[in-house]
Design an enzyme around this catalytic site. Sequence first.
Site, PDB file in Angstrom:
ATOM      1  N   CYS A 181      51.326  29.248  13.180  1.00  0.00           N
ATOM      2  CA  CYS A 181      50.097  28.612  13.507  1.00  0.00           C
ATOM      3  C   CYS A 181      49.374  27.979  11.362  1.00  0.00           C
ATOM      4  O   CYS A 181      48.402  27.730  11.464  1.00  0.00           O
ATOM      5  CB  CYS A 181      49.160  29.634  14.080  1.00  0.00           C
ATOM      6  N   HIS A 225      42.038  29.298  11.862  1.00  0.00           N
ATOM      7  CA  HIS A 225      43.088  29.499  12.789  1.00  0.00           C
ATOM      8  C   HIS A 225      41.799  30.179  13.765  1.00  0.00           C
ATOM      9  O   HIS A 225      40.993  30.781  13.932  1.00  0.00           O
ATOM     10  CB  HIS A 225      43.861  30.270  11.994  1.00  0.00           C
ATOM     11  N   ASN A 274      43.903  28.683  22.257  1.00  0.00           N
ATOM     12  CA  ASN A 274      44.638  28.751  20.370  1.00  0.00           C
ATOM     13  C   ASN A 274      45.639  27.117  20.623  1.00  0.00           C
ATOM     14  O   ASN A 274      47.099  27.344  21.145  1.00  0.00           O
ATOM     15  CB  ASN A 274      45.375  29.756  20.304  1.00  0.00           C
TER      16      ASN A 274
HETATM   17  N1  ACO Z   1      43.734  39.371  32.217  1.00  0.00           N
HETATM   18  C1  ACO Z   1      43.444  40.552  32.629  1.00  0.00           C
HETATM   19  N2  ACO Z   1      44.026  41.505  32.135  1.00  0.00           N
HETATM   20  C2  ACO Z   1      44.652  41.114  30.822  1.00  0.00           C
HETATM   21  C3  ACO Z   1      45.314  40.148  30.486  1.00  0.00           C
HETATM   22  C4  ACO Z   1      44.366  39.414  31.000  1.00  0.00           C
HETATM   23  N3  ACO Z   1      44.735  37.989  30.861  1.00  0.00           N
HETATM   24  N4  ACO Z   1      45.855  40.109  29.194  1.00  0.00           N
HETATM   25  C5  ACO Z   1      46.690  41.400  29.749  1.00  0.00           C
HETATM   26  N5  ACO Z   1      45.811  42.092  30.544  1.00  0.00           N
HETATM   27  C6  ACO Z   1      45.597  43.180  30.589  1.00  0.00           C
HETATM   28  C7  ACO Z   1      46.990  44.600  30.087  1.00  0.00           C
HETATM   29  O1  ACO Z   1      47.366  44.309  30.992  1.00  0.00           O
HETATM   30  C8  ACO Z   1      46.272  45.789  29.810  1.00  0.00           C
HETATM   31  O2  ACO Z   1      45.707  46.448  30.918  1.00  0.00           O
HETATM   32  P1  ACO Z   1      46.228  48.474  31.148  1.00  0.00           P
HETATM   33  O3  ACO Z   1      45.902  48.257  30.771  1.00  0.00           O
HETATM   34  O4  ACO Z   1      46.777  47.963  32.504  1.00  0.00           O
HETATM   35  O5  ACO Z   1      48.223  48.092  30.179  1.00  0.00           O
HETATM   36  C9  ACO Z   1      43.942  45.379  29.275  1.00  0.00           C
HETATM   37  O6  ACO Z   1      44.232  44.187  29.927  1.00  0.00           O
HETATM   38  C10 ACO Z   1      44.488  45.371  27.826  1.00  0.00           C
HETATM   39  O7  ACO Z   1      45.197  44.249  26.967  1.00  0.00           O
HETATM   40  P2  ACO Z   1      45.736  44.548  25.387  1.00  0.00           P
HETATM   41  O8  ACO Z   1      46.498  43.743  25.391  1.00  0.00           O
HETATM   42  O9  ACO Z   1      45.199  45.857  25.396  1.00  0.00           O
HETATM   43  O10 ACO Z   1      44.130  43.964  25.113  1.00  0.00           O
HETATM   44  P3  ACO Z   1      43.351  43.878  23.820  1.00  0.00           P
HETATM   45  O11 ACO Z   1      42.004  44.310  24.600  1.00  0.00           O
HETATM   46  O12 ACO Z   1      44.434  43.468  22.886  1.00  0.00           O
HETATM   47  O13 ACO Z   1      43.474  42.007  24.349  1.00  0.00           O
HETATM   48  C11 ACO Z   1      44.212  39.964  23.555  1.00  0.00           C
HETATM   49  C12 ACO Z   1      44.116  40.860  24.376  1.00  0.00           C
HETATM   50  C13 ACO Z   1      43.984  38.835  23.757  1.00  0.00           C
HETATM   51  C14 ACO Z   1      45.665  39.608  23.399  1.00  0.00           C
HETATM   52  C15 ACO Z   1      44.348  40.290  22.059  1.00  0.00           C
HETATM   53  O14 ACO Z   1      44.868  41.096  21.710  1.00  0.00           O
HETATM   54  C16 ACO Z   1      44.443  39.619  20.990  1.00  0.00           C
HETATM   55  O15 ACO Z   1      43.367  38.257  20.959  1.00  0.00           O
HETATM   56  N6  ACO Z   1      45.546  39.265  19.925  1.00  0.00           N
HETATM   57  C17 ACO Z   1      45.821  38.639  19.169  1.00  0.00           C
HETATM   58  C18 ACO Z   1      45.993  37.352  19.752  1.00  0.00           C
HETATM   59  C19 ACO Z   1      46.216  36.562  19.315  1.00  0.00           C
HETATM   60  O16 ACO Z   1      45.039  35.901  18.913  1.00  0.00           O
HETATM   61  N7  ACO Z   1      47.361  35.585  18.339  1.00  0.00           N
HETATM   62  C20 ACO Z   1      47.871  33.989  17.989  1.00  0.00           C
HETATM   63  C21 ACO Z   1      48.029  35.037  16.463  1.00  0.00           C
HETATM   64  S1  ACO Z   1      49.219  33.967  15.959  1.00  0.00           S
HETATM   65  C22 ACO Z   1      49.077  32.642  16.163  1.00  0.00           C
HETATM   66  O17 ACO Z   1      48.357  31.478  16.833  1.00  0.00           O
HETATM   67  C23 ACO Z   1      50.460  32.208  16.901  1.00  0.00           C
END
Ligand code: ACO
Length: 331
Positions: free
Chosen positions: A116, A258, A288
Amino acid sequence: MKRPVAFIAGTGRGIPARIMTNHDFAALGLETSHEWIVERTGIVQRHIATDAETTCSMAATAARTAMSRAGVQPGEIDAIILSTATADRLLPSTAVDLQAELGATRAAAFDLSAACSGWIYAMTVAEGLMQSGVIETALVVGSEKMSSIVDWQDRSTCVLFGDGAGAVILKRNEAHSTRGILSAFMRSDGTLAELLWRPSGGAKAPFSQAVLDDRSSYVRMAGRGTFRHAVRSMSEACDRALDGARLRGDDIDILIPHQANVRIIEATAKYANIPMSKVYVNVDRYGNTSSASIPIALDEAIESGRVKGGTTALLVAFGAGFTWGSMVVRF
Ligand code: ACO
């Protein structure tokens, strides 16, 4: 502050027409919801390429608009640097396909791999080639067909990404010009590579039936760890680009980060002391798009008049690697 060596002469974007909303995931049998996706990420929809739309074709659309706005002919381009994590094929580069497509006969063309952060890296490389006198005019593109590398059975990743391309024509400045790239910063930490990666499908673990069966050629991400590092690294990158330009958050007219997650964007803006009213956000419409996200956002910001002559912009990115980077640009 150094004299800006390079300036942005034109921008463009290439976006697939097809839109996938959060509601459309239900049809894939995924247990997710519009509310979950919006609350955690800010994403409402993303554009998804058809089979006929490629990393090269989206890049070409973006490039043609950027060239036309800059008044640059294909034969005037000295270098094409294409940042992508989704090359159309592994050999040769997608940049050479783009060169052939555009008829940019005298350009040196190559892909750049920094996930990214790739477009910020590519801009910095192009600026360096101008500084050293090797080139005068560069086409710098971020183009990504993320839909081809995400696991459509993994709700924790596939809802996050979208397809698209953004391009700029970067030109060497005349002496005494005050517009252009005022500062740039890049950093990586490969000890964290496995927080966001595609475990297989490369030379170390080539495609095989086993790879297909365990789906290990698709993107895997440790969401929480990535989130934490993204905020920390983008905050550092803001500081470093501002320091390099001898500016403070108050001096910035627009922050173009980003577009991965609106919560990461808000945390970064808060750290840099830039109010959200000065932050460009389009992650709600695109998801993204990896290294395409900043040049797409920049192109929209110019088109809508939010970036114009005299604007000072802070651009900041974070991605797999991990990689991060930033630059201050005066228009
Ligand atoms: N829909 C519903 N539930 C979901 C989904 C979904 N799409 N995805 C995950 N869950 C569930 C998980 O299974 C978990 O359930 P559990 O508690 O029963 O285990 C629960 O939601 C919480 O999951 P987390 O991963 O802890 O949720 P979080 O609040 O951290 O949000 C997210 C997840 C949105 C991916 C967040 O961590 C995030 O944005 N991280 C950064 C990702 C990012 O920006 N990456 C790219 C940057 S680098 C680049 O651009 C290449």
